[in-house]
Design a protein around this motif. Structure first.
Motif, PDB file in Angstrom:
ATOM      1  N   ALA A 222       0.985   4.062  -3.002  1.00 54.13           N
ATOM      2  CA  ALA A 222       0.742   5.493  -2.756  1.00 54.13           C
ATOM      3  C   ALA A 222       1.896   6.333  -3.289  1.00 54.13           C
ATOM      4  O   ALA A 222       1.685   7.398  -3.877  1.00 54.13           O
ATOM      5  CB  ALA A 222       0.549   5.730  -1.262  1.00 54.13           C
ATOM      6  N   ARG A 223       3.119   5.862  -3.106  1.00 53.94           N
ATOM      7  CA  ARG A 223       4.273   6.610  -3.629  1.00 53.94           C
ATOM      8  C   ARG A 223       4.244   6.674  -5.151  1.00 53.94           C
ATOM      9  O   ARG A 223       4.577   7.697  -5.747  1.00 53.94           O
ATOM     10  CB  ARG A 223       5.574   5.953  -3.170  1.00 53.94           C
ATOM     11  N   ARG A 224       3.856   5.563  -5.783  1.00 54.90           N
ATOM     12  CA  ARG A 224       3.769   5.568  -7.247  1.00 54.90           C
ATOM     13  C   ARG A 224       2.755   6.589  -7.725  1.00 54.90           C
ATOM     14  O   ARG A 224       2.989   7.302  -8.700  1.00 54.90           O
ATOM     15  CB  ARG A 224       3.382   4.179  -7.757  1.00 54.90           C
TER      16      ARG A 224
ATOM     17  N   ASP B 228       1.823  11.957 -10.192  1.00 56.19           N
ATOM     18  CA  ASP B 228       1.272  13.314 -10.161  1.00 56.19           C
ATOM     19  C   ASP B 228       2.364  14.342 -10.428  1.00 56.19           C
ATOM     20  O   ASP B 228       2.162  15.311 -11.133  1.00 56.19           O
ATOM     21  CB  ASP B 228       0.601  13.612  -8.815  1.00 56.19           C
ATOM     22  N   ARG B 229       3.547  14.127  -9.857  1.00 58.86           N
ATOM     23  CA  ARG B 229       4.640  15.067 -10.070  1.00 58.86           C
ATOM     24  C   ARG B 229       5.115  15.065 -11.511  1.00 58.86           C
ATOM     25  O   ARG B 229       5.438  16.097 -12.064  1.00 58.86           O
ATOM     26  CB  ARG B 229       5.827  14.719  -9.171  1.00 58.86           C
TER      27      ARG B 229
ATOM     28  N   ARG C 179       1.773   9.340  -6.138  1.00 65.89           N
ATOM     29  CA  ARG C 179       2.332  10.684  -5.937  1.00 65.89           C
ATOM     30  C   ARG C 179       3.396  11.005  -6.968  1.00 65.89           C
ATOM     31  O   ARG C 179       3.467  12.113  -7.481  1.00 65.89           O
ATOM     32  CB  ARG C 179       2.911  10.804  -4.532  1.00 65.89           C
ATOM     33  N   ARG C 180       4.238  10.040  -7.288  1.00 70.10           N
ATOM     34  CA  ARG C 180       5.295  10.250  -8.282  1.00 70.10           C
ATOM     35  C   ARG C 180       4.673  10.528  -9.640  1.00 70.10           C
ATOM     36  O   ARG C 180       5.139  11.391 -10.380  1.00 70.10           O
ATOM     37  CB  ARG C 180       6.199   9.024  -8.350  1.00 70.10           C
TER      38      ARG C 180
ATOM     39  N   LYS D  97       0.832  -1.214   0.000  1.00 75.75           N
ATOM     40  CA  LYS D  97       0.000   0.000   0.000  1.00 75.75           C
ATOM     41  C   LYS D  97       0.858   1.252   0.000  1.00 75.75           C
ATOM     42  O   LYS D  97       0.577   2.211  -0.711  1.00 75.75           O
ATOM     43  CB  LYS D  97      -0.939   0.009   1.209  1.00 75.75           C
ATOM     44  N   VAL D  98       1.929   1.250   0.785  1.00 76.44           N
ATOM     45  CA  VAL D  98       2.833   2.400   0.834  1.00 76.44           C
ATOM     46  C   VAL D  98       3.482   2.633  -0.528  1.00 76.44           C
ATOM     47  O   VAL D  98       3.537   3.759  -1.030  1.00 76.44           O
ATOM     48  CB  VAL D  98       3.917   2.198   1.926  1.00 76.44           C
ATOM     49  N   LEU D  99       3.956   1.563  -1.143  1.00 77.56           N
ATOM     50  CA  LEU D  99       4.596   1.695  -2.457  1.00 77.56           C
ATOM     51  C   LEU D  99       3.607   2.169  -3.516  1.00 77.56           C
ATOM     52  O   LEU D  99       3.944   2.996  -4.366  1.00 77.56           O
ATOM     53  CB  LEU D  99       5.237   0.364  -2.875  1.00 77.56           C
TER      54      LEU D  99
END
Length: 77
Positions: free
Chosen positions: A66-68, A73-74, A70-71, A62-64
């Motif tokens: 979420a990071r994907r 979006d950037r 966010r990445r 789940k953490v990974l």
């Protein structure tokens, strides 16, 4: 210094003798197996996961994820 490399199956005696007469020596041993077989063997060697380890892995997934997100979006901004 430049090198010449070649490959021959281990069962090809004539080819291997030919390359040996050209002063070519063995460099590596290649082992080949079907992917399905290797996966079965690896799964058989793995210790059984406990419930704690499985829930921990779900948390990490789940953490990974979420990071994907966010990445992504950037990158698109």
């Amino acid at each position: 210094m430049a090198y010449v490399a070649t490959a021959a199956t281990s069962s090809s005696r004539d080819s291997n003798r030919f390359f040996a007469r050209l002063a070519m020596g063995p460099l590596a041993v290649l082992r080949v197996a079907p992917t399905h077989t290797v996966r079965q063997r690896l799964n058989a060697l793995r210790p059984a996961r406990s419930r704690v380890a499985q829930s921990s892995n779900r948390h990490i997934d789940k953490v990974l994820a979420a990071r994907r997100v966010r990445r992504g979006d950037r990158v698109s901004s």
